[in-house]
Write an enzyme that holds these catalytic residues in place. Structure first.
Site, PDB file in Angstrom:
ATOM      1  NE  ARG A 107       3.381 -17.125   2.660  1.00  0.00           N
ATOM      2  CZ  ARG A 107       2.816 -15.934   2.792  1.00  0.00           C
ATOM      3  NH1 ARG A 107       1.761 -15.779   3.579  1.00  0.00           N
ATOM      4  NH2 ARG A 107       3.289 -14.892   2.152  1.00  0.00           N
ATOM      5  CG  HIS A 134       7.923 -12.363   2.221  1.00  0.00           C
ATOM      6  ND1 HIS A 134       7.607 -13.156   1.137  1.00  0.00           N
ATOM      7  CD2 HIS A 134       6.768 -11.739   2.590  1.00  0.00           C
ATOM      8  CE1 HIS A 134       6.310 -13.022   0.872  1.00  0.00           C
ATOM      9  NE2 HIS A 134       5.784 -12.172   1.733  1.00  0.00           N
ATOM     10  CD  GLN A 137       5.503  -7.791   0.174  1.00  0.00           C
ATOM     11  OE1 GLN A 137       4.611  -8.597   0.301  1.00  0.00           O
ATOM     12  NE2 GLN A 137       5.321  -6.613  -0.413  1.00  0.00           N
ATOM     13  CG  ASP A 225       5.950  -6.909   8.366  1.00  0.00           C
ATOM     14  OD1 ASP A 225       4.716  -6.887   8.153  1.00  0.00           O
ATOM     15  OD2 ASP A 225       6.636  -7.937   8.248  1.00  0.00           O
ATOM     16  NE  ARG A 294       4.380 -10.681  -3.089  1.00  0.00           N
ATOM     17  CZ  ARG A 294       3.989 -11.444  -2.062  1.00  0.00           C
ATOM     18  NH1 ARG A 294       3.442 -10.866  -1.003  1.00  0.00           N
ATOM     19  NH2 ARG A 294       4.170 -12.758  -2.069  1.00  0.00           N
TER      20      ARG A 294
HETATM   21  N1   CP Z   1       2.578  -9.817   2.134  1.00  0.00           N
HETATM   22  C1   CP Z   1       2.177 -11.109   2.072  1.00  0.00           C
HETATM   23  O1   CP Z   1       2.969 -12.026   1.877  1.00  0.00           O
HETATM   24  O2   CP Z   1       0.842 -11.276   2.176  1.00  0.00           O
HETATM   25  P1   CP Z   1       0.097 -12.677   2.408  1.00  0.00           P
HETATM   26  O3   CP Z   1       0.564 -13.211   3.753  1.00  0.00           O
HETATM   27  O4   CP Z   1      -1.360 -12.336   2.395  1.00  0.00           O
HETATM   28  O5   CP Z   1       0.480 -13.613   1.303  1.00  0.00           O
END
Ligand code: CP
Length: 308
Positions: A107, A134, A137, A225, A294
């Protein structure tokens, strides 16, 4: 080398196989305690590096638990704790990590970092979020939709809010899985033109409708979001809130969607900003199924990358 860098860079048959495998692996666990191993142990003897240059709850924990359930081991690393955060190049970091681990999940901020890691690693690299996309997700989101409503192909999905990195992966999924995606939000926060081009080329052009109530008419799924993403400057907070308030997902807006429409949010949420608690905790909401999925979706992504 099979990386998982983005949904639009992954073959549609492979994406379908990942979703189907994720559902099968979820069903196979059949509610057993979370700390117990899966019957199959495809990651036995494998080491996975989980690198976070940004905060995370879901991504960090779901990858860690997923690897362990499949018999592997993890090391969770922050960019700041590695020489990566002190000037060592991405390329050298990728080459070194490849000597120790079998799989890298990262990440990071810039997409260029992810791509450079993938270019120089001798092991698969998974995108755990960049400022631009992302994909893990949205694989979980597609899985969640299909778990509740069957195939997503041909359905109407409406995104209300900021055309951000999570929206980008929804756009890629629209093109690859073949669903209709409508964006409703202010013009200043429109998605990247590249995502319009991608969806048009796939025969599922993105629709833009500035009026949120008109946008959600006939929607099978409404998604939003946070109004200020991790990579947005906090100085933009007030302006973004003012721009995005008309696009809040509340019970009144949901009344304009199909009666059986689902509501999704990738979390973390700012309750009563982008979505009201009444919607988040209401009958349309599947936000905690999304969070759980996830785990299952990423287990299938790791197996895809490792070919196991
Ligand atoms: N949705 C998501 O990626 O959550 P985090 O930022 O907690 O990993």
């Amino acid at each position: 080398m099979t990386h998982f860098l983005d949904i639009h860079k992954t073959d549609p048959d492979a994406l379908r196989s990942i979703i189907d495998n994720a559902q099968a692996m979820k069903a196979a666990r059949n509610g057993r305690p979370k700390g117990t191993p899966d019957d199959e142990q495809p990651l036995a003897g494998r080491m996975v590096a989980l690198i976070f240059e940004k905060p995370s709850t879901r991504t960090r924990i779901s990858f860690d638990v997923g690897v362990r359930q499949m018999g592997g081991e993890t090391m969770v690393l922050s960019g700041a704790d590695m020489q990566l955060g002190h000037g060592e190049t991405i390329a050298d970091t990728a080459r070194v990590l490849s000597r120790y681990v079998d799989l890298i999940m990262i990440r990071t901020f810039e997409e260029a970092t992810l791509l450079e890691m993938a270019e120089h690693a001798d092991v698969p690299v998974i995108n755990g979020l960049t400022n631009r996309t992302h994909p893990c997700q949205i694989m979980a989101d597609v899985m969640t939709f299909e778990e509740h409503r069957g195939p997503i192909t041909g359905k109407k999905v409406v995104w209300s809010g900021d055309g951000n990195n999570v929206f980008a992966s929804f756009a890629h999924a629209a093109g690859q899985f073949g669903f209709d995606l409508t964006f409703t939000g202010p013009e200043t926060l429109d998605p990247e033109p590249a995502w319009f081009d991608f969806c048009a080329a796939k025969g599922h052009p993105l629709t833009v409708q500035r009026n949120p109530e008109k946008a959600v008419e006939g929607a099978d799924l409404v998604v939003t979001d946070t109004w200020v993403s991790m990579h947005d400057p906090q100085s933009a907070r007030e302006r973004r809130h003012n721009q995005l308030r008309p696009y809040q997902v509340n019970e009144e807006l949901m009344r304009h969607a199909r009666p059986d429409a689902l509501f999704m949010h990738c979390l973390p949420a700012h309750r009563d900003d982008e979505a009201t608690s009444a919607v988040m905790d209401g009958p349309h909401s599947v936000i905690f199924d999304e969070a759980e999925n996830r785990l299952h979706a990423q287990k299938a992504i790791m197996r895809h990358c490792l070919g196991v």
